[in-house]
Design an enzyme around this catalytic site. Structure first.
Site, PDB file in Angstrom:
ATOM      1  N   ASN B 393       0.950  -1.022  -0.105  1.00 50.31           N
ATOM      2  CA  ASN B 393       0.024   0.298   0.031  1.00 50.31           C
ATOM      3  C   ASN B 393       1.220   1.452   0.009  1.00 50.31           C
ATOM      4  O   ASN B 393       1.398   1.865  -1.982  1.00 50.31           O
ATOM      5  CB  ASN B 393      -0.935  -0.810   1.664  1.00 50.31           C
ATOM      6  CG  ASN B 393      -2.180   1.034   1.152  1.00 50.31           C
ATOM      7  OD1 ASN B 393      -1.957   1.843   0.354  1.00 50.31           O
ATOM      8  ND2 ASN B 393      -2.861   0.795   1.775  1.00 50.31           N
ATOM      9  N   ASP B 394       1.811   1.483   0.771  1.00 48.53           N
ATOM     10  CA  ASP B 394       2.010   2.498   0.948  1.00 48.53           C
ATOM     11  C   ASP B 394       3.382   3.408   0.309  1.00 48.53           C
ATOM     12  O   ASP B 394       3.669   3.961   0.117  1.00 48.53           O
ATOM     13  CB  ASP B 394       2.606   2.780   2.631  1.00 48.53           C
ATOM     14  CG  ASP B 394       1.516   2.805   3.645  1.00 48.53           C
ATOM     15  OD1 ASP B 394       0.713   3.866   3.254  1.00 48.53           O
ATOM     16  OD2 ASP B 394       1.511   3.322   4.688  1.00 48.53           O
ATOM     17  N   VAL B 395       4.020   1.918   0.057  1.00 52.27           N
ATOM     18  CA  VAL B 395       4.967   1.772  -0.710  1.00 52.27           C
ATOM     19  C   VAL B 395       4.881   1.928  -2.124  1.00 52.27           C
ATOM     20  O   VAL B 395       5.734   1.928  -3.144  1.00 52.27           O
ATOM     21  CB  VAL B 395       6.146   0.899  -0.627  1.00 52.27           C
ATOM     22  CG1 VAL B 395       6.762   0.811   0.790  1.00 52.27           C
ATOM     23  CG2 VAL B 395       5.080  -0.435  -1.064  1.00 52.27           C
TER      24      VAL B 395
END
Lengths: 97, 467
Positions: B393-395
């Site tokens: 997700n964040d990456v």
């Protein structure tokens, strides 16, 4: 400062430089095995533990030393074996018939 | 120098240290890595045998019993551990190494007290240092282990006046240290120092959140090396100093790499309790209500993948949690059968420790030649037909590139949004670890496949087979 201490510091600093040089070149793919492998190397305190535990007479130092021997051996043996287990999984493309 | 070690032992130590260095060097390429590890093990064996030759080691029976017990336990752990649990394993081993180093220093202190001799200044200082680093490594690693094993909550644990409290303990440690240097035979002060070191280890890991563990494990790895070095100073043993310094350097480099991959400083990781409640709200409010997500079924997904020329798979820890890596490999095999070029893009913090994702994929028989690091794969996304994001997700959040108000702004990401199409496999619309809404999901080129990674990928495999 004692001469031994100064020699020790020299050795420590130079070894750190070697470590940085060698390890900077290791690709991210291998960072986990690097960590578990270097972890096993940090079990080198086993050598120190042996020296402390090795005395003939029983006393507190020897008992502490023996505990250290056990812990450090777990570190060494577990570290090297698990690294080997991981590394044998790293394969190039398998040749399929 | 307390003893004169025969030169044979010293030369054996030199050989062992050289083997460690060559071994570490060979760990730099998958082709030679296994041999490198074996060289390191041989180095260790030489060092141990040489030490047993030392004239001060007389208590052979007990020492060998200790080695046998340790070997059996170590071998058992190494055989049993799951690859997903590797961070815990390394954490625990770090702790044991740190404890061993601290015990060596404590043993040396007691030896001096027993013999009734007053320890010289140098010895007292190195013993204090060794106890401090070893003690912190021990309890810090045990707590990190417990967090990863979910014996205690993975969330950051904070309490009022935490930092002033920690600071007080550190000052207390310094005061006791000075006192011990002036009264080197005072065992009570020494015991207090041991206790403080152990408590500091716990306090140091307590406020660090689960997703920051790659940093903590790397840092503790470094500490375990420094602890060995410190024990080496206590014994004036070059072998320990060198090996410890190598490990210390390795751990600190990995720590730095992990911090850079998260665009945070080490101090920020250690003290900010990232991921606890206060950071989560701001980003999510920024997303407009009218943005829509396009969801597809696995049949359509299989079609997109099967008719693509190139596919880049982006695995996140969510994939590993769902144990989907074997299905992912199967999907890749099926796609290659259709002539699709498949690559894997690995973000440095994709797993729970540096390089963790690579090991998990290697276990699923993914050839390491298909695994690409962030810097190597990012230029390729322009020419990629489909990027398949599984449990990450964040990456992959493009906000990290341009949204200066986002908490993850500046974090290096995998630029999947530059691919022709992006398929995201995800359980639901929950935000990532950072608590930030992911704008990737709302882009026109992005489609979502909702469900558990394992099921969805298995259905994709069937779908691609039928093409």
């Amino acid at each position: 400062m004692a001469e031994g201490l100064i020699t020790g510091i020299v050795v420590f600093v130079l070894a750190t430089f070697i470590g940085v040089e060698v390890i900077n070149k290791i690709p991210p793919t291998l960072h986990t095995p690097l960590m578990s492998g270097s972890n096993a190397i940090s079990g080198i305190s086993l050598v120190g533990a042996l020296l402390v535990a090795g005395e003939r007479n029983w006393n507190l130092s020897v008992i502490l030393g023996l505990i250290a021997v056990i812990l450090a051996t777990i570190n060494v043996v577990g570290g090297f074996l698990v690294t080997d287990r991981m590394l044998q999984m790293f394969k190039k493309k398998e040749v399929k018939a | 120098m307390t003893t004169f070690l025969p030169s044979v032992i010293q030369f054996s130590y030199l050989a062992a240290a050289s083997l460690f260095i060559v071994g570490l060097k060979q760990l730099g390429s998958p082709a030679t890595a296994r041999r490198g590890n074996v060289l390191g093990a041989i180095g260790m064996l030489i060092a141990i045998v040489a030490t047993l030759l030392d004239q001060n080691v007389l208590n052979y029976e007990m020492v060998l019993v200790g080695i046998l017990i340790g070997s059996a336990l170590g071998a058992y752990m190494a055989q049993k551990v799951e690859m997903t649990a590797m961070p815990q394993m390394v954490g625990l081993l770090n702790g044991f190494g740190g404890a061993a180093s601290a015990l060596v220093a404590v043993g040396e202190f007691w030896k001096g007290v027993d013999a009734g001799r007053v320890l010289p200044l140098d010895d007292t200082i190195t013993i204090i240092l060794s106890v401090l680093i070893g003690g912190i490594t021990f309890t810090g690693s045990l707590l990190a282990f417990a967090k990863l094993q979910e014996l205690v909550t993975g969330a950051p644990i904070t309490f009022p006046f935490q930092q002033p409290f920690n600071l007080t303990l550190v000052i207390g440690f310094l005061v006791c240290s000075v006192y011990l240097v002036m009264h080197p035979a005072d065992t009570l002060t020494f015991l207090v120092l041991i206790g403080l070191s152990l408590v500091l280890g716990v306090l140091f890991v307590l406020p660090i959140g689960g997703a920051d563990t790659p940093v903590v494990i790397s840092l503790l790895n470094s500490f375990s090396g420094l602890a060995a070095s410190a024990a080496g100073f206590v014994l004036m043993n070059n072998m320990l100093i060198i090996a410890g310094a190598l490990v210390g350097a390795s751990g600190i480099i990995l720590t730095e790499i992990m911090c850079r991959a998260m665009n945070r400083t080490l101090a920020n990781v250690l003290f900010s309790a990232f991921g606890s409640s206060q950071t989560s709200s701001e980003g999510s409010a920024a997303v407009d209500q009218d943005k829509t997500v396009r969801s597809i079924d696995t049949e359509e997904g299989a079609m997109m993948l099967g008719y693509a020329r190139s596919v880049v798979i982006v695995p996140g820890y969510g994939m590993a949690v769902a144990q989907a890596q074997h299905s992912v490999r199967e999907l890749a095999d099926q796609l290659e059968r259709l002539g699709v070029e498949v690559k894997y893009a690995i973000h440095p913090v994709a797993g729970r420790m540096p390089g963790h994702m690579n090991v998990l994929l290697a276990e699923a028989n993914v050839p390491y030649t298909q695994l690409y690091d962030m810097e190597d794969i990012n230029p390729d996304f322009d020419r990629t037909d489909v990027a398949l994001v599984i449990g990450a997700n964040d990456v992959v959040n493009p906000a990290a590139r341009h949204n200066t108000t986002s908490p993850i702004y500046g974090m290096p990401i995998l630029e999947v949004d530059k691919a022709q199409h992006t398929i995201v496999i995800k359980r639901g619309m929950n935000a990532g670890f950072s608590g930030v809404e992911n704008e990737l999901f709302y882009q026109d080129k992005t489609v979502m496949l909702f469900g558990s990674a394992k099921d969805v990928v298995a259905q994709l495999v069937t779908g691609v087979k039928d093409l």
